[in-house]
Design an enzyme around this catalytic site. Structure first.
Site, PDB file in Angstrom:
ATOM      1  N   SER A 137       0.837  -1.200   0.000  1.00 43.33           N
ATOM      2  CA  SER A 137       0.000   0.000   0.000  1.00 43.33           C
ATOM      3  C   SER A 137       0.867   1.244   0.000  1.00 43.33           C
ATOM      4  O   SER A 137       1.970   1.252   0.569  1.00 43.33           O
ATOM      5  CB  SER A 137      -0.860  -0.029   1.268  1.00 43.33           C
ATOM      6  OG  SER A 137      -1.412   1.233   1.513  1.00 43.33           O
ATOM      7  N   TYR A 164      -2.228  -0.633  10.586  1.00 43.58           N
ATOM      8  CA  TYR A 164      -2.468  -1.277   9.294  1.00 43.58           C
ATOM      9  C   TYR A 164      -1.288  -1.023   8.356  1.00 43.58           C
ATOM     10  O   TYR A 164      -0.743  -1.943   7.738  1.00 43.58           O
ATOM     11  CB  TYR A 164      -3.775  -0.746   8.674  1.00 43.58           C
ATOM     12  CG  TYR A 164      -3.849  -0.940   7.179  1.00 43.58           C
ATOM     13  CD1 TYR A 164      -4.059  -2.207   6.648  1.00 43.58           C
ATOM     14  CD2 TYR A 164      -3.667   0.129   6.300  1.00 43.58           C
ATOM     15  CE1 TYR A 164      -4.079  -2.390   5.259  1.00 43.58           C
ATOM     16  CE2 TYR A 164      -3.690  -0.051   4.936  1.00 43.58           C
ATOM     17  CZ  TYR A 164      -3.901  -1.310   4.426  1.00 43.58           C
ATOM     18  OH  TYR A 164      -3.911  -1.490   3.068  1.00 43.58           O
ATOM     19  N   LYS A 168       1.799  -3.606   6.648  1.00 43.32           N
ATOM     20  CA  LYS A 168       2.209  -3.707   5.239  1.00 43.32           C
ATOM     21  C   LYS A 168       3.721  -3.586   5.129  1.00 43.32           C
ATOM     22  O   LYS A 168       4.377  -4.305   4.373  1.00 43.32           O
ATOM     23  CB  LYS A 168       1.526  -2.626   4.399  1.00 43.32           C
ATOM     24  CG  LYS A 168       0.033  -2.837   4.223  1.00 43.32           C
ATOM     25  CD  LYS A 168      -0.257  -4.010   3.294  1.00 43.32           C
ATOM     26  CE  LYS A 168      -1.717  -4.308   3.149  1.00 43.32           C
ATOM     27  NZ  LYS A 168      -1.994  -5.574   2.461  1.00 43.32           N
TER      28      LYS A 168
HETATM   29  C1  WQD Z   1      -9.420   9.650   0.511  1.00 50.36           C
HETATM   30  C2  WQD Z   1      -9.676  11.127   0.729  1.00 50.36           C
HETATM   31  C3  WQD Z   1     -10.013  11.686   3.028  1.00 50.36           C
HETATM   32  C4  WQD Z   1     -13.775   9.509   3.546  1.00 50.36           C
HETATM   33  C5  WQD Z   1      -6.858   4.654   2.751  1.00 50.36           C
HETATM   34  C6  WQD Z   1      -5.804   3.759   3.300  1.00 50.36           C
HETATM   35  C7  WQD Z   1      -5.016   3.168   2.200  1.00 50.36           C
HETATM   36  C8  WQD Z   1      -5.919   2.514   1.248  1.00 50.36           C
HETATM   37  C9  WQD Z   1      -7.000   3.322   0.748  1.00 50.36           C
HETATM   38  C10 WQD Z   1      -6.414   0.263   1.815  1.00 50.36           C
HETATM   39  C11 WQD Z   1      -8.943  11.693   1.956  1.00 50.36           C
HETATM   40  C12 WQD Z   1     -11.266  11.957   2.240  1.00 50.36           C
HETATM   41  C13 WQD Z   1     -12.610  10.058   3.037  1.00 50.36           C
HETATM   42  C14 WQD Z   1     -14.861  10.376   3.855  1.00 50.36           C
HETATM   43  C15 WQD Z   1     -13.547  12.251   3.099  1.00 50.36           C
HETATM   44  N1  WQD Z   1      -5.959   1.192   1.068  1.00 50.36           N
HETATM   45  N2  WQD Z   1     -12.496  11.397   2.813  1.00 50.36           N
HETATM   46  N3  WQD Z   1     -14.698  11.705   3.605  1.00 50.36           N
HETATM   47  O1  WQD Z   1      -7.077   7.678   3.429  1.00 50.36           O
HETATM   48  O2  WQD Z   1      -6.138   8.006   1.109  1.00 50.36           O
HETATM   49  O3  WQD Z   1      -6.254   5.742   2.068  1.00 50.36           O
HETATM   50  O4  WQD Z   1      -7.649   3.907   1.873  1.00 50.36           O
HETATM   51  O5  WQD Z   1      -6.776  -0.724   1.790  1.00 50.36           O
HETATM   52  O6  WQD Z   1      -4.118   2.292   2.710  1.00 50.36           O
HETATM   53  O7  WQD Z   1      -4.976   4.515   4.139  1.00 50.36           O
HETATM   54  O8  WQD Z   1      -8.343   6.845   1.368  1.00 50.36           O
HETATM   55  O9  WQD Z   1     -10.702   6.859   0.672  1.00 50.36           O
HETATM   56  O10 WQD Z   1     -10.172   6.958   3.135  1.00 50.36           O
HETATM   57  O11 WQD Z   1      -9.689   8.943   1.701  1.00 50.36           O
HETATM   58  O12 WQD Z   1     -13.456  13.466   2.929  1.00 50.36           O
HETATM   59  O13 WQD Z   1     -15.919   9.948   4.335  1.00 50.36           O
HETATM   60  O14 WQD Z   1     -11.067  11.312   0.994  1.00 50.36           O
HETATM   61  O15 WQD Z   1      -9.833  12.647   4.029  1.00 50.36           O
HETATM   62  O16 WQD Z   1      -8.556  12.995   1.635  1.00 50.36           O
HETATM   63  P1  WQD Z   1      -6.925   7.185   2.063  1.00 50.36           P
HETATM   64  P2  WQD Z   1      -9.806   7.334   1.743  1.00 50.36           P
END
Ligand code: WQD
Length: 359
Positions: A137, A164, A168
């Site tokens: 990741s 998490y 990884k």
């Molecule tokens: C993306 C953007 C949030 C939810 C995580 C894991 C990574 C991975 C993918 C895992 C950010 C914003 C999110 C919401 C929002 N793989 N957001 N409202 O954090 O980049 O990565 O997921 O299996 O390992 O860390 O992805 O989709 O959570 O967030 O505003 O309800 O969307 O702040 O900017 P992230 P995400």
């Protein structure tokens, strides 16, 4: 004659199920091991994701798909699989992946993701299967100042934001050390950026249990009426519109990256190779919302909130190594990610869970 197969852990999961489809379509025979801890299952214990894969692929491809229920951390099950099939490579896509839960229950994550990976690697070694593609990741990267973006495979790792992510990195380090100790091992660690979207058929896609943690499944559930509004975590980041920027990749592109990695594995120059799977393009939360609105024709209500702890402002990769080593690059656009996710969400308003318990 014993059939030569690719073994995939977590093959009923979001990324895993799409990898299985691409492998079958590329002519591989595939054994899936999944304990269904995070995937729905029917009374007959065949997960809906596997049944749907059987429907997506053609009859001859279907015959090359085998499912075994169990944990890759269970040595007996692993022995029986390695005895039953000739496994040419393992794709390790299994494991827990909820960032928030990993902070609450770190031991659960270290046990499931790290300890059980040790059992998998030991079983592989004992059965002389020394090719592995690991689902890593982008979270393994340490936070870097904006001028150090895009992230390359040489960017600093560590200082992980949650257990998490640490798991990884631990697994990457274990695999790297194994290649140092034994030159026969070949390891590709695919560092996914943000996998989103769904299969074009609308049959398989992301099916989170409970309230989605990730942006795109949450947006999709707002669009379909399961959630009232999207909480946008942070609108004061140093990004063009103030919201977080990420490198979103269509899950089918990610899956194709595994097929490319499988082909490249025998000719690897070194034992351990991390490779970024990303588009190289950053997209903000609000841009993703707009793209989803275009795809679905539904207005997504948004509510601006504080930043989510542990989030970075901006993250995207330089995907050149993937092209050089694998001949792989992303093909699908953000609009296609949203269109395919919308199709999946529309066709499966309650996800893949048979009783809709994922509400
Ligand atoms: C993306 C953007 C949030 C939810 C995580 C894991 C990574 C991975 C993918 C895992 C950010 C914003 C999110 C919401 C929002 N793989 N957001 N409202 O954090 O980049 O990565 O997921 O299996 O390992 O860390 O992805 O989709 O959570 O967030 O505003 O309800 O969307 O702040 O900017 P992230 P995400």
């Amino acid at each position: 004659m014993t059939e030569t197969c690719v073994l995939i852990t977590g093959g009923a999961g979001f990324v895993g199920s799409h990898v299985v489809v691409e492998l079958l379509e590329a002519g591989e025979s595939v054994v899936v091991i999944d304990n269904l801890s995070n995937a729905a299952s029917d009374k007959d214990n065949l997960p809906p994701a596997i049944k749907r894969i059987q429907n997506i692929v053609n009859a001859s491809q279907r015959k090359r798909l085998y499912f075994r229920k169990g944990s890759y951390g269970d040595r007996n099950i692993m022995d029986s699989i390695f005895n039953e099939f000739k496994i040419k490579a393992v794709i390790h896509a299994g494991g827990f992946k909820a960032v928030g839960e990993s902070k609450e229950l770190p031991m659960k994550y270290y046990k499931n993701n790290v300890k059980e990976a040790l059992t998998l690697v030991k079983a592989m070694n004992d059965h002389d299967v020394k090719n592995i593609i690991f689902s890593s990741s982008a979270t393994v990267y340490a936070e870097v100042p904006p001028e150090k973006l895009p992230l390359t495979e040489e960017s600093p790792v560590g200082n992980c934001s949650c257990p998490y992510a640490s798991t990884k990195l631990f697994i990457e380090n274990i695999l790297r050390d194994v290649t140092v100790s034994d030159g026969q091992w070949k390891v590709m660690s695919l560092r996914y950026f943000n996998p989103v979207g769904a299969h074009h058929s609308g049959m398989i896609g992301e099916d989170p249990k409970g309230i989605p943690n990730n942006l795109m499944p949450f947006i999709a559930q707002v669009a379909v009426g399961r959630r009232k509004a999207l909480n946008v975590f942070g609108s004061d980041y140093p990004t063009p519109d103030g919201t977080g920027v990420r490198d979103y990749v269509h899950v089918v592109d990610i899956a194709k990256g595994h097929v490319a990695a499988l082909k490249a594995l025998p000719n690897m120059k070194q034992g351990f190779q991390p490779i970024n799977l990303g588009s190289g393009v950053g997209t903000s939360v609000l841009e993703m919302v707009q793209a989803f609105e275009r795809a679905s024709g539904v207005v997504i209500k948004t509510v601006m909130q504080d930043r989510r702890p542990g989030d970075v402002a901006s993250m995207y990769c330089q995907p050149t190594l993937a092209f050089e080593e694998l001949g792989w690059k992303t093909e699908k656009t953000v609009d296609e990610m949203c269109e395919d996710l919308w199709r999946f969400q529309n066709q499966n308003p309650n996800g893949l869970h048979p009783s809709g318990e994922s509400n």
